[in-house]
Write a protein that holds these residues in place. Structure first.
Motif, PDB file in Angstrom:
ATOM      1  N   UNK A  23      -6.998  12.067  11.972  1.00  0.00           N
ATOM      2  CA  UNK A  23      -7.951  11.187  12.182  1.00  0.00           C
ATOM      3  C   UNK A  23      -9.360  11.722  11.590  1.00  0.00           C
ATOM      4  N   UNK A  24      -9.907  12.770  12.426  1.00  0.00           N
ATOM      5  CA  UNK A  24     -11.058  13.359  11.833  1.00  0.00           C
ATOM      6  C   UNK A  24     -11.196  13.907  10.388  1.00  0.00           C
ATOM      7  N   UNK A  25      -9.970  14.252  10.208  1.00  0.00           N
ATOM      8  CA  UNK A  25      -9.928  15.121   9.005  1.00  0.00           C
ATOM      9  C   UNK A  25     -10.103  13.972   7.584  1.00  0.00           C
ATOM     10  N   UNK A  26      -9.363  12.802   8.008  1.00  0.00           N
ATOM     11  CA  UNK A  26      -9.441  11.805   6.926  1.00  0.00           C
ATOM     12  C   UNK A  26     -11.008  11.231   7.107  1.00  0.00           C
ATOM     13  N   UNK A  27     -11.604  11.096   8.153  1.00  0.00           N
ATOM     14  CA  UNK A  27     -13.147  10.589   8.384  1.00  0.00           C
ATOM     15  C   UNK A  27     -13.959  11.210   7.346  1.00  0.00           C
ATOM     16  N   UNK A  28     -13.865  12.599   7.602  1.00  0.00           N
ATOM     17  CA  UNK A  28     -14.701  13.499   6.929  1.00  0.00           C
ATOM     18  C   UNK A  28     -14.495  13.445   5.566  1.00  0.00           C
ATOM     19  N   UNK A  49      -2.016  15.041  -3.907  1.00  0.00           N
ATOM     20  CA  UNK A  49      -2.907  14.390  -4.946  1.00  0.00           C
ATOM     21  C   UNK A  49      -3.569  13.259  -4.219  1.00  0.00           C
ATOM     22  N   UNK A  50      -3.314  12.739  -2.901  1.00  0.00           N
ATOM     23  CA  UNK A  50      -3.869  11.629  -2.360  1.00  0.00           C
ATOM     24  C   UNK A  50      -5.283  11.561  -2.157  1.00  0.00           C
ATOM     25  N   UNK A  96       0.726  -1.222   0.153  1.00  0.00           N
ATOM     26  CA  UNK A  96      -0.012   0.095  -0.074  1.00  0.00           C
ATOM     27  C   UNK A  96       0.845   1.059  -0.088  1.00  0.00           C
ATOM     28  N   UNK A  97       0.414   2.346   0.323  1.00  0.00           N
ATOM     29  CA  UNK A  97       1.002   3.665   0.295  1.00  0.00           C
ATOM     30  C   UNK A  97       1.525   4.250   1.664  1.00  0.00           C
ATOM     31  N   UNK A 146     -11.032   4.432   1.403  1.00  0.00           N
ATOM     32  CA  UNK A 146     -10.098   3.704   1.492  1.00  0.00           C
ATOM     33  C   UNK A 146      -9.889   3.243   3.043  1.00  0.00           C
ATOM     34  N   UNK A 147      -9.153   2.126   3.559  1.00  0.00           N
ATOM     35  CA  UNK A 147      -9.029   1.703   4.758  1.00  0.00           C
ATOM     36  C   UNK A 147      -7.470   2.637   5.331  1.00  0.00           C
TER      37      UNK A 147
END
Length: 506
Positions: A207-212, A186-187, A175-176, A192-193
């Protein structure tokens, strides 16, 4: 770069970029603030700010991960001379806008030179000046500056590379794997998990940034961090604004109130750590509910404030955990696999993306090679004077902020001292000042820059040996005590024998 290489570098053809009374290194929060104080407190002196990036901002320019924000309130992280008008916890974009206003309103931009990478600094006692070599990153041109005084404002960590531990099997992961500090623009994370390794303020933001953004996030931590949550608003500031009180008054009042509340919390953390610990855990339980296992996920091994207490504005991380968009796993990494991470407990976390929020790499004075009269300078062999000057090092100051309070508080205080010192040197006809231990202090016991029992985050403990030593009195320490230093700094006697001056010949 060793001394021989540095000498060779200085001997290479270079364009003379001019002489300045003061050269400020870095155009981050410290450098921009220090430039303002130079303009206002030393208006007759020439100065230049060298910044290796293409724009100002430092941390707030280089950090691009989702949701990047301050972990200190802006009433104290902001400058004392410019009111903060937004929410207490600000985004990187908001902080950059604030700094940009400081630069524009005070015409500081003409003094800042971007894309200038410093490659060496050499002090000459015969000339009483520093020669600073630099490369323009956009053209490759080699430049040489001379200056009477170096003001180091480049921060304390490497902006280009974060700390990434070496875990077994990393090369097998398909994975990355990225570090939060060097986030790819550009991610794509939706659907994605994502496993975020870490538990500090960066992880609590990512964590909340990615979840949103639609990711399914797992925060993997070896040990928990203390968190405190609250509304990202200041009711007193809002009420004073409603009453149309002068913004500068509001800024000053809220700043003092926040600082006083922080000092009380700091004192209580030392004097009644168990009670504070229970209060912090109760706050987390109130956010997550009684059914969530606070142990082991939110019960740190250390006492409150031995490491930074991370603030969760509006409880956003806890909200994503409640919704099921984020989970917390407390375990240690055994090894990476092709599709994730195997833990020592035997569990495996599958991950399309692994984000290492694993902290900084300490950078002592920008990792610039320094020399004095041709001899390489090792700052670890010096003793710090109040965390801003160093024994045996002439005409230099370093801005190193607070850990338990906002960094910028010390930026303003150090600036007051440096400007007062520069003006004093003019008044008495001094060309050089070198801090030295007094005769009675020559055998003073020396210790680390900061004691681990006082403050012990991993990034500091890993490279503590690179930092200057401290003594056993406040003058020879970086005390972390804003409330003491705010009165002590203005009272520093510049005629004290600590300051060894060299005077101009009549």
């Amino acid at each position: 770069m060793n001394a021989a290489t540095q000498a060779q570098d200085l001997a290479q053809p270079a364009t003379n970029a001019g002489h300045f009374d003061v050269l400020i290194v870095g155009a981050g929060i410290s450098g921009v603030g220090s430039a303002y104080h130079m303009k206002t407190q030393c208006p007759t002196k020439s100065y230049v700010v060298l910044e290796c990036k293409e724009s100002f901002g430092g941390t707030w320019h280089t950090h691009r991960y989702p949701g990047v924000r301050s972990d200190s309130d802006l009433y104290t992280f902001g400058y004392r001379f410019k009111p903060w008008m937004g929410k207490p916890i600000a985004t990187a974009e908001e902080i950059l806008s604030y700094m940009g206003e400081v630069i524009e309103e005070n015409d500081l931009g003409q003094h800042i030179r971007y894309r200038h990478q410093i490659t060496g600094a050499a002090w000459s006692t015969a000339d009483n000046q520093w020669t600073v070599s630099a490369t323009r990153l956009d053209t490759g041109e080699r430049l040489r500056f001379t200056t009477n005084f170096l003001w180091m404002c480049q921060g304390y960590y490497n902006h280009d590379q974060g700390y990434l531990p070496e875990w077994p099997g990393m090369q097998d992961y398909q994975g990355q794997l990225i570090h939060a500090q060097t986030w790819p623009e550009d991610l794509k994370v939706e659907g994605k998990r994502v496993v975020v390794i870490g538990s500090g303020a960066t992880a609590a933001t990512v964590v909340p940034g990615l979840a949103r953004l639609g990711a399914q996030v797992t925060m993997l931590q070896r040990s928990p961090t203390f968190f405190v949550s609250g509304r990202n608003s200041n009711d007193l500031a809002n009420e004073l604004r409603r009453l149309e009180i002068d913004p500068m008054w509001i800024h000053t009042i809220i700043r003092k109130k926040v600082l006083m509340d922080g000092a009380i919390f700091d004192r209580r953390s030392r004097e009644e750590p168990d009670r504070v610990r229970n209060e912090l855990l109760a706050g987390v339980r109130a956010q997550l509910g009684d059914d969530f296992p606070i142990e082991p996920h939110f019960t740190p091994r250390y006492r409150p404030w031995q490491q930074r207490v991370a603030f969760i504005p509006d409880g956003d991380m806890f909200e994503e955990i409640r919704k099921g968009n984020a989970t917390v796993v407390t375990d240690e990494i055994d090894h990476f696999t092709a599709d994730g991470i195997a833990l020592k407990s035997g569990e495996t976390l599958q991950a399309d993306i692994v984000v290492a929020a694993t902290g900084f790499r300490l950078s002592v004075l920008g990792e610039i090679p320094f020399s004095i009269d041709g001899q390489p300078l090792d700052f670890a062999q010096s003793v710090t004077y109040r965390g801003m000057m160093f024994t045996g090092v002439p005409n230099m100051a370093w801005v190193f902020g607070y850990f338990r309070a906002s960094w910028t508080l010390r930026t303003d205080m150090v600036a007051d001292f440096v400007c007062r010192l520069l003006n004093h040197m003019d008044e008495v006809g001094a060309q050089r000042v070198v801090p030295r231990l007094r005769p009675q202090e020559q055998d003073m016991p020396l210790g680390n820059w900061i004691e681990g029992d006082n403050f012990n985050p991993g990034y500091l403990m890993r490279d503590l040996h690179l930092l200057p030593k401290s003594g056993n009195t406040r003058e020879w320490q970086h005390t972390q005590d804003y409330w003491g230093e705010k009165d002590e700094f203005p009272a520093i006697d510049l005629r004290d024998e600590v300051f060894d001056y060299n005077f101009r010949k009549p």
